[in-house]
Design an enzyme around this catalytic site. Structure first.
Site, PDB file in Angstrom:
ATOM      1  N   HIS A 337       0.947  -1.372  -0.001  1.00 28.36           N
ATOM      2  CA  HIS A 337      -0.030  -0.125   0.069  1.00 28.36           C
ATOM      3  C   HIS A 337       0.795   1.274  -0.098  1.00 28.36           C
ATOM      4  CE1 HIS A 337      -3.482   2.359   0.459  1.00 28.36           C
ATOM      5  NE2 HIS A 337      -4.294   1.341   0.758  1.00 28.36           N
ATOM      6  N   ASP A 341      -2.613   2.462  -4.390  1.00 26.18           N
ATOM      7  CA  ASP A 341      -3.834   2.390  -3.585  1.00 26.18           C
ATOM      8  C   ASP A 341      -4.946   1.214  -4.324  1.00 26.18           C
ATOM      9  OD1 ASP A 341      -2.909   4.286  -2.062  1.00 26.18           O
ATOM     10  OD2 ASP A 341      -3.918   5.817  -3.357  1.00 26.18           O
TER      11      ASP A 341
END
Lengths: 365, 325, 325
Positions: A337, A341
């Site tokens: 992450h 995204d």
């Protein structure tokens, strides 16, 4: 007690046993004649050195032996020592036989701590306890396992993992794969699996979503460009090896299949070179043959994503507005992450799905 | 709770049963007025009177025969044979008549009697007054056979014997008459056919009877201290009925069996137990069964000779030690 | 003596005679196995005493015991069944001819070891004495018994304890195959020894049923009244051999014929006729007995042999034979 050839004269070096006065198993009193011996000086009866039972006669009548050599053994009456001292006790007691048979053990594998090295009941029980009871046992890591363990722990500690998954209708792929299967097998000598198709779709999708094929360095993302595809190979309890298909983006399905096959074989034979297990920019893991639905794979740093292909099984599916039976499988991607995204990852996955479901795969083989 | 001697426990057991049941009567030589040659029956004549406590002539056949006649006609007699060696004098009455009559009459004749006797070595009386003959009785179908080793067991097993509907031969050990033990107050009734584990161990099982029980316990202590061998000791107590369950269970735990028998070597009670274990526990044995017995000789009289003829603590320890592993 | 008693005596004599003869026939037909000791010629002793005894008195006899067991009222089918090894035998085939027992009728056993039952009979008498009943014990044995140890022990004990027991010696002149006089220190093997026990010498004609009966009443009465034991010697003769296997060739010529002239059954019949008892009455008894023996014979023959399931039964009061758990 050992009975040895006596020295029957200063210069006598050996003697010939003419006759045994007692048989094995017979009782003999101390000083009772035990055997008759002939030397170059004299013929005489040799008295027994002890009272007991003749438990072994080692030299036949007529044999000539040197002075001091062991001729026979006398054992204490009433004791169970009817075996020669020094000879390993190989007799097995009833309970020991029973335990060996029950547990399929070989007596030779067990250390005996009883009299004369006898295997006792406790010896067998101790052996069983060590061997495989549901007791604590320490199995040291192999080198590969150790490395795998360290890398997995590091990855989990440092990378914020997110899992996303899509269901893929593999009918288009299967139709082509199964049609080509027999000819492929005959020509190439191995089965054509789904994996090279998935790999090809992933590489194609990466061209549109390059961030997936990258590494986090400092405050930036390094996009690698070329796809060096890691393909995880499970070595059972020993760990995972991930050989790398270099420049997978430029390979067609067939070549991918061949290269992956070659590397897998080398992996299993432990013949991979260091070069062949390094430099991957994206990894695919295939748990399909185990029938799993979904796997959340652990990213192999410094990569930022990893894809798992699980079992493809025939399931009911809605096609248009109708119900059909389709080969459905789940593709799941774990991604870092820090690098991107959910939307980016999801779009990538959607692209992979589209390619798998929409491409004319017949042209690829 | 009281501490009683073995001999006092005999009198206490008889008294308990005679008080409880009017039909219990007692006869034997010198048992009444004199209180027994071993002082085992003191006070009984005074307490229960000459109708129920009778001194007899020296007539073993008549004593046992009278006990049989009384038992089959409603009484529960206790008959004493002074020395167990004298069973040979009245063996017809015991082995041919008492043991067989219920069977031959298909159950018509009941013989709820007890023959108690002083058995065993230790009094320096010589070969004809020192035998252990419980194995003779064990060999005759129709006789129950008991041989207690402690005052508690004397009282409890004597009560059980008197209440038993069958003939019971009760072997007291004359060498144990002076030994002491705790005996709870109040009525005590034990059960025939039950052995006792008097010491629990792990490596070997020693099965003993009567005076051989305390010797086995001493041997077990020494084996633990000197050789690290942990021994179970089982007091058989009852030869017929025999508590094979307990014996087998304890042998299976260790895989090794030793018997300690005062009988001469051939056909002692331990031979039967060894045979049963060999047949029914064969696959649990981790070594040969070893019997520790008096040699096959009559017992000598001199104290040192007598003491060393029967199994000694030393001999038990050495035998187990030699056969270990 | 009243008519009823005399007829009872005669009936008993005839029953014994006919049944024993039938036992002999069955033996020849191989339906009675082993051996049988018959009382042919000795009926009067059994009959004379049985008629004098009370239902709750005790009879003890030897292996020559069919007569005594029958005379106390044991069923004929039971006696014949036992001889033939049938389920209906008095002891279901477990005891055989030598051990006939019917406790229900006071027949407390027939004993095969010479002399063994004398102390037992004394014991039963002692039991009556302890319990305070006035039962008596009557013990039958042969002349040979007077030379065995148990005879002496029982007589002495009975005399010393003043037991209500009557010892009856059926002197049939032969100890198995040897004339009794040749092996006995005194002329009358029982009667001449009574004084050794402080008892009266009683020597009677054992073939005269009235004499036997009178003697029985006197001795039984004395015992019931606490007068102690009696020793009776009844002279008689066995007209068959010692046992079925014995053709009696050791008897001197003419001896058997002399005694046959003194046949107790024949003699008594003659006496009764002489007293005015009607021929019819006697024939009725004879026919009734014949019929009874015939019926019993057929019933016993029809009965199945004892089953093997009884082999391990009735060693103990619980009906079983178990010696272990």
């Amino acid at each position: 007690m050992d009975v040895v050839m006596p020295q029957l004269g200063e210069t006598v070096k050996e003697g010939t046993v003419i006759a045994w006065r007692k048989k094995v198993g017979e009782r003999v009193e101390k000083d009772e004649p035990l055997f008759e011996v002939n030397t170059d000086k004299v013929d005489m009866d040799v008295p027994s050195p002890a009272t007991g039972v003749v438990s072994a006669i080692l030299v036949a009548e007529g044999a000539t032996v040197r002075v001091g050599e062991k001729l026979a053994v006398i054992s204490e009456p009433g004791s169970q020592a009817t075996r020669e001292p020094g000879v390993q006790e190989t007799r097995l007691s009833p309970v020991v036989r029973k335990l060996l048979a029950e547990h399929g053990l070989d007596a030779a594998a067990i250390q005996g701590t009883g009299a004369g090295g006898r295997i006792t009941r406790d010896d067998v029980l101790a052996h069983l306890a060590e061997r495989g009871a549901p007791q604590r046992k320490v199995v040291p890591f192999s080198r590969i396992r150790k490395v795998t363990a360290e890398r997995m722990a590091l990855s989990w500690r440092t990378i914020p993992h997110v899992l996303q998954a899509v269901e893929v209708d593999f009918l288009p792929v299967e139709e082509v794969r199964l049609a080509a299967a027999e000819a492929w097998k005959a020509k190439e000598g191995f089965n054509l699996t789904l994996l090279p198709f998935v790999a090809h779709a992933v590489c194609a999708a990466i061209r549109e979503f390059p961030n997936v094929n990258a590494s986090v360095e400092g405050d930036g993302l390094v996009l690698h460009g070329a796809v060096h595809l890691g393909v995880a190979v499970d070595l059972g309890t020993e760990g995972l090896l991930v050989p790398v298909v270099k420049d997978a983006g430029n390979l067609g399905v067939a070549d991918l299949a061949r290269r992956m096959r070659g590397l897998a074989e080398k992996a299993r034979d432990k013949r991979l070179s260091a070069d062949e297990v390094s430099g991957a920019t994206y990894t695919i893991s295939n748990s399909g043959k185990f029938g799993t639905l979904l796997t959340a794979p652990i990213i192999d740093p410094p990569q930022v994503a990893i894809l798992s292909l699980d079992a493809v099984t025939k399931r009911p599916a809605v096609v248009g507005d109708a119900l059909a039976v389709r080969p459905i499988g789940v593709l799941a991607q774990s991604f870092d992450h820090r690098a991107f995204d959910g939307a980016y990852s999801a779009s990538f996955l959607r692209r992979v799905k589209e390619i798998l479901e929409g491409r004319d795969w017949a042209r690829d083989l | 709770m009281a501490e009683l001697t073995y001999r006092d426990a005999v009198a206490a057991g008889i008294a308990q049963e005679m008080a409880r049941d009017e039909s219990v009567v007692f006869l034997g030589e010198d048992i009444g007025a004199a209180g027994g040659v071993f002082k085992t029956t003191l006070g009984l004549l005074e307490r229960f009177g000459p109708r129920r406590v009778r001194d007899t002539p020296i007539s073993e056949q008549a004593i046992i025969g009278a006990a049989m006649g009384a038992a089959m006609t409603g009484l529960r007699p206790i008959a004493e044979i002074m020395f167990s060696d004298f069973f040979a004098v009245c063996w017809d009455m015991i082995a041919n008549e008492i043991a067989k009559t219920r069977y031959m009459t298909a159950g018509q004749i009941a013989l709820p009697l007890v023959i108690r006797t002083a058995n065993g070595y230790g009094s320096r009386f010589g070969a004809q007054h020192s035998q252990s003959v419980e194995n003779w009785a064990m060999a005759i179908p129709g006789l129950k056979v008991v041989a207690p080793s402690t005052p508690l067991d004397v009282k409890g097993l004597l009560a059980a014997a008197v209440r038993d509907p069958d003939p019971v031969i009760f072997f007291e050990h004359k060498g144990l008459y002076s030994t002491k033990g705790e005996v709870p107050d109040g009525e005590i009734v034990d059960r025939l056919g039950t052995a006792k584990v008097v010491r629990q161990g792990e490596d070997v099982t020693i099965v003993a009877l009567a005076a051989m029980v305390p010797k086995s316990l001493q041997a077990a202590e020494r084996l633990a201290a000197e050789d690290g061998i942990s021994a179970t000791v089982v007091d058989v107590r009852s030869l017929v009925p025999l508590d094979t369950k307990t014996i087998f269970e304890e042998v299976r735990k260790t895989g090794r069996l030793y018997t300690v028998e005062e009988n001469p070597r051939l056909c002692g009670w331990g031979a039967e137990i060894a045979s049963l274990v060999a047949e029914e526990c064969f696959y649990d044995l981790d070594g040969p069964i070893v019997r520790i017995t008096t040699p096959h000789v009559p017992l000598p009289a001199a104290d040192l000779l007598e003491d060393n003829a029967v199994p000694t603590v030393d001999r038990i320890v050495e035998t187990v030690r030699r056969n270990a592993g | 003596m009243d008519r009823a008693t005399r007829l009872a005596l005669y009936r008993s004599l005839v029953e014994i005679r006919v049944l024993e003869k039938r036992a002999y026939d069955l033996f020849l037909q191989n339906l009675v196995k082993g051996t049988s000791h018959l009382s042919l010629g000795q009926e009067a002793v059994a009959a004379g005493f049985a008629v004098a005894m009370r239902k709750d008195d005790y009879t003890f006899c030897t292996y020559r015991g069919h007569a005594h067991t029958l005379a106390r009222g044991a069923p004929m089918v039971g006696v014949l069944g036992e001889l033939m090894g049938r389920k209906c035998g008095l002891m279901g085939g477990k005891g055989g001819s030598m051990h006939l027992t019917s406790v229900e009728h006071g027949a407390m056993g027939s004993y095969a070891i010479v002399g063994a039952h004398l102390p037992v009979a004394a014991g039963a008498a002692w039991s009556a004495q302890v319990r305070g009943t006035d039962q008596v014990s009557v013990c039958f044995f042969g002349d040979g018994t007077t030379n065995i140890g148990a005879f002496h022990e029982a007589l002495n004990l009975a005399a010393v304890w003043k037991l209500p027991v009557i010892f009856v010696c059926e002197n049939n002149q032969y100890m198995e195959y040897t004339p009794i006089r040749e092996v006995t220190a005194v002329a009358n093997p029982a009667a001449d020894r009574a004084c050794a026990y402080g008892l009266e010498k009683i020597l009677i004609d054992g073939n005269d049923a009235d004499v036997v009966h009178r003697t029985a009443r006197e001795c039984i009465g004395k015992a019931r009244d606490g007068g102690g034991p009696s020793l009776v010697e009844a002279l008689t003769y066995r007209t068959s051999g010692h046992s079925r296997a014995d053709p009696g060739k050791y008897r001197p010529a003419g001896e058997l014929d002399d005694w046959l002239k003194k046949d107790p059954v024949v003699l008594y019949r003659v006496r009764l006729v002489g007293m005015g008892i009607e021929e019819n009455a006697l024939r009725d008894i004879e026919r009734a007995v014949e019929r009874a023996v015939d019926e019993a014979t057929e019933a016993a023959k029809a009965c199945p042999p004892s089953g093997v399931e009884v082999i391990e039964k009735d060693v103990w009061a619980d009906g079983g034979s178990s010696w272990r758990n």
